[in-house]
Design a protein around this motif. Sequence first.
Motif, PDB file in Angstrom:
ATOM      1  N   HIS A   1       0.829  -1.198   0.000  1.00 37.04           N
ATOM      2  CA  HIS A   1       0.000   0.000   0.000  1.00 37.04           C
ATOM      3  C   HIS A   1       0.865   1.249   0.000  1.00 37.04           C
ATOM      4  CE1 HIS A   1      -2.920  -2.973   1.488  1.00 37.04           C
ATOM      5  NE2 HIS A   1      -3.857  -2.143   1.079  1.00 37.04           N
ATOM      6  N   LYS A   2       0.337   2.289  -0.583  1.00 38.47           N
ATOM      7  CA  LYS A   2       0.999   3.587  -0.540  1.00 38.47           C
ATOM      8  C   LYS A   2       0.608   4.300   0.744  1.00 38.47           C
ATOM      9  CE  LYS A   2       1.757   7.761  -3.332  1.00 38.47           C
ATOM     10  NZ  LYS A   2       1.393   8.479  -4.575  1.00 38.47           N
ATOM     11  N   GLY A   3       1.547   4.998   1.324  1.00 44.55           N
ATOM     12  CA  GLY A   3       1.267   5.776   2.527  1.00 44.55           C
ATOM     13  C   GLY A   3       1.934   7.135   2.441  1.00 44.55           C
ATOM     14  N   TYR A   4       1.517   8.038   3.303  1.00 43.97           N
ATOM     15  CA  TYR A   4       2.084   9.385   3.322  1.00 43.97           C
ATOM     16  C   TYR A   4       2.498   9.730   4.745  1.00 43.97           C
ATOM     17  CZ  TYR A   4      -0.190   9.838  -1.228  1.00 43.97           C
ATOM     18  OH  TYR A   4      -0.592   9.646  -2.528  1.00 43.97           O
ATOM     19  N   VAL A   5       3.682  10.274   4.898  1.00 43.21           N
ATOM     20  CA  VAL A   5       4.132  10.736   6.217  1.00 43.21           C
ATOM     21  C   VAL A   5       4.473  12.214   6.106  1.00 43.21           C
ATOM     22  CG1 VAL A   5       5.027   8.473   6.882  1.00 43.21           C
ATOM     23  CG2 VAL A   5       6.547  10.068   5.730  1.00 43.21           C
TER      24      VAL A   5
ATOM     25  N   GLY B   1      13.338  12.385  12.565  1.00 43.40           N
ATOM     26  CA  GLY B   1      14.345  11.971  11.598  1.00 43.40           C
ATOM     27  C   GLY B   1      13.786  11.497  10.273  1.00 43.40           C
ATOM     28  N   LEU B   2      12.468  11.484  10.123  1.00 42.30           N
ATOM     29  CA  LEU B   2      11.838  11.039   8.876  1.00 42.30           C
ATOM     30  C   LEU B   2      11.191  12.237   8.201  1.00 42.30           C
ATOM     31  CD1 LEU B   2      11.085   8.641   7.067  1.00 42.30           C
ATOM     32  CD2 LEU B   2       8.992   8.379   8.404  1.00 42.30           C
ATOM     33  N   LYS B   3      11.656  12.563   7.008  1.00 41.24           N
ATOM     34  CA  LYS B   3      11.123  13.716   6.295  1.00 41.24           C
ATOM     35  C   LYS B   3       9.780  13.383   5.660  1.00 41.24           C
ATOM     36  CE  LYS B   3      13.459  12.701   1.920  1.00 41.24           C
ATOM     37  NZ  LYS B   3      14.410  13.199   0.889  1.00 41.24           N
ATOM     38  N   ALA B   4       9.016  14.408   5.337  1.00 47.40           N
ATOM     39  CA  ALA B   4       7.727  14.218   4.681  1.00 47.40           C
ATOM     40  C   ALA B   4       7.938  13.571   3.320  1.00 47.40           C
ATOM     41  CB  ALA B   4       7.016  15.568   4.523  1.00 47.40           C
ATOM     42  N   GLN B   5       7.201  12.503   3.046  1.00 53.92           N
ATOM     43  CA  GLN B   5       7.375  11.773   1.787  1.00 53.92           C
ATOM     44  C   GLN B   5       6.286  10.717   1.632  1.00 53.92           C
ATOM     45  OE1 GLN B   5      10.691   8.747   1.932  1.00 53.92           O
ATOM     46  NE2 GLN B   5      11.078   9.740   3.914  1.00 53.92           N
ATOM     47  N   ALA B   6       6.164  10.213   0.419  1.00 54.17           N
ATOM     48  CA  ALA B   6       5.317   9.047   0.166  1.00 54.17           C
ATOM     49  C   ALA B   6       6.151   7.797   0.399  1.00 54.17           C
ATOM     50  CB  ALA B   6       4.799   9.078  -1.266  1.00 54.17           C
TER      51      ALA B   6
ATOM     52  N   VAL C   1      16.412  -0.486  -3.988  1.00 52.92           N
ATOM     53  CA  VAL C   1      15.364   0.282  -3.330  1.00 52.92           C
ATOM     54  C   VAL C   1      15.751   0.509  -1.872  1.00 52.92           C
ATOM     55  CG1 VAL C   1      13.989  -1.716  -2.597  1.00 52.92           C
ATOM     56  CG2 VAL C   1      12.854   0.466  -3.053  1.00 52.92           C
ATOM     57  N   ARG C   2      15.427   1.658  -1.334  1.00 53.26           N
ATOM     58  CA  ARG C   2      15.828   2.005   0.029  1.00 53.26           C
ATOM     59  C   ARG C   2      14.778   1.542   1.027  1.00 53.26           C
ATOM     60  NH1 ARG C   2      15.165   6.639   3.364  1.00 53.26           N
ATOM     61  NH2 ARG C   2      14.015   7.660   1.673  1.00 53.26           N
ATOM     62  N   LEU C   3      15.227   0.772   2.012  1.00 53.21           N
ATOM     63  CA  LEU C   3      14.353   0.345   3.102  1.00 53.21           C
ATOM     64  C   LEU C   3      14.377   1.409   4.184  1.00 53.21           C
ATOM     65  CD1 LEU C   3      12.577  -1.950   4.306  1.00 53.21           C
ATOM     66  CD2 LEU C   3      14.659  -2.801   5.424  1.00 53.21           C
ATOM     67  N   ILE C   4      13.199   1.937   4.536  1.00 54.36           N
ATOM     68  CA  ILE C   4      13.098   2.992   5.543  1.00 54.36           C
ATOM     69  C   ILE C   4      12.938   2.397   6.942  1.00 54.36           C
ATOM     70  CG2 ILE C   4      11.706   4.946   6.337  1.00 54.36           C
ATOM     71  CD1 ILE C   4      11.003   5.458   3.390  1.00 54.36           C
ATOM     72  N   GLY C   5      12.140   1.333   7.035  1.00 53.95           N
ATOM     73  CA  GLY C   5      11.906   0.749   8.352  1.00 53.95           C
ATOM     74  C   GLY C   5      11.104  -0.525   8.278  1.00 53.95           C
ATOM     75  N   TYR C   6      10.680  -0.992   9.424  1.00 54.32           N
ATOM     76  CA  TYR C   6       9.994  -2.282   9.542  1.00 54.32           C
ATOM     77  C   TYR C   6       8.997  -2.221  10.690  1.00 54.32           C
ATOM     78  CZ  TYR C   6      13.324  -2.600  13.357  1.00 54.32           C
ATOM     79  OH  TYR C   6      14.034  -2.332  14.492  1.00 54.32           O
ATOM     80  N   CYS C   7       8.139  -3.218  10.747  1.00 52.97           N
ATOM     81  CA  CYS C   7       7.194  -3.353  11.856  1.00 52.97           C
ATOM     82  C   CYS C   7       7.093  -4.825  12.202  1.00 52.97           C
ATOM     83  CB  CYS C   7       5.828  -2.788  11.482  1.00 52.97           C
ATOM     84  SG  CYS C   7       4.550  -3.061  12.750  1.00 52.97           S
TER      85      CYS C   7
END
Length: 424
Positions: free
Chosen positions: A114-118, A125-130, A163-169
């Motif tokens: 899914h696409k998400g927006y922050v 430390g996480l900039k605004a991005q999709a 592809v850059r991995l930003i994080g995990y859950c």
Amino acid sequence: MTKVVKKAEKSWKPMTANCCSVEDSIILGINFRNKSHTSDLMSKNIAPLPSFRRLAYSGHLSNLSSCSSQRINEDLAQSFGPDLIDFQLSELKAITQNFSRSFLLGEGGFGKVHKGYVDDNFKSGLKAQAVAVKHLDIEGLQGHKEWLSEVIFLGQLKHQNLVRLIGYCCEEEERLLVYEFMPRGSLENHLFKRLSSSLPWGSRLKIAIGAAKGLAFLHGAETPIIYRDFKTSNILLDSDFTAKLSDFGLAKMGPEGSNTHVTTRVMGTYGYAAPEYVSTGHLTTKSDVYSFGVVLLELLTGRRSMEKSRPKGEQHLVDWTRPYLSSSRKLRYIMDPRLGGQYSVKGTKEIAQLALRCMSLNPKDRPKMPLVVQALEGLQTYKDMAIASGLWPPPNSKKSRVNGVSIKGRSYYKPSPITPSRKT
């Protein structure tokens, strides 16, 4: 081309838990350092190459509940620190509107994406991005292993063509991954799903070069990394059609020391897998090279590696195209008609020859990926363009099907005006 910036890496803190194994062992402890190469290509176009060490683990994932998500998160946080963000499930639900279908990007063997927006206030430390959020549809234990493999590999490997991995859950049995959003989607969608206009020749060449650089980076590690599932659906495209490899769930460390191969279960996608790997389970970097050759064929023809709906002799792309690849006169019969004849004749001939070498039945005869990158980059200077639609019947045929089009008579020529290709 964006220049790769070398960044100093901090010292590595290995995991200590005994519950987080990928197959027989976890691959951890990547220290980035320069490695001398005789090839100017490697030093100029490929990021600093990582050297790896294995940290063997006792214990197996025989029972997922035996290893708490809290312990896994503690281990990952200790290993990656601020380089990867530990997301909460509630946060990922919020940015995807509870994984709404209207935010669905795609679905595969791993699960849904899914696409998400922050925004700037979402996480420190996480900039605004999709972002793209991959939600594991966990069935049994293999899914967790693939999730963990992706975190470990992409959490440490940094390159412009990965592809850059930003994080995990990781919460109870929930497993999710958060990546940079790739606005152009996958190469598969552009070539086969007709969701957009056809990729022009220049874009196809750029994508092939970027994907080749990604593989060259993986193979260039002191202990090579074998991608094992190279295919069009795993090649993602950013806004300017830069290719980035995704989905490292099946990635495998290559042979070390005097070993010539890794023996493992045969996994991947039929139609892309190297024949010696399918028959013996022997895996090498040359297995990836074979898969790359198949993708080159898909870029040339606009056809999938395997299509059961085709006539019997055309279902397997490698078998169908092989007789046409050694001759530029024959090659035009199988070129993607959606190109409208607007492609470099010299370039397609050389790519066809390169694909043949990549798909050699003898793995030792396949080129190494840095040489593949070098060969492809040399094609960017070619300015010649074909002026016909690319639809011709095979020789000595009164009626034939070319790329699914029925053609009668001895020849079919349809002039096509040359328009400037999309700038890449």
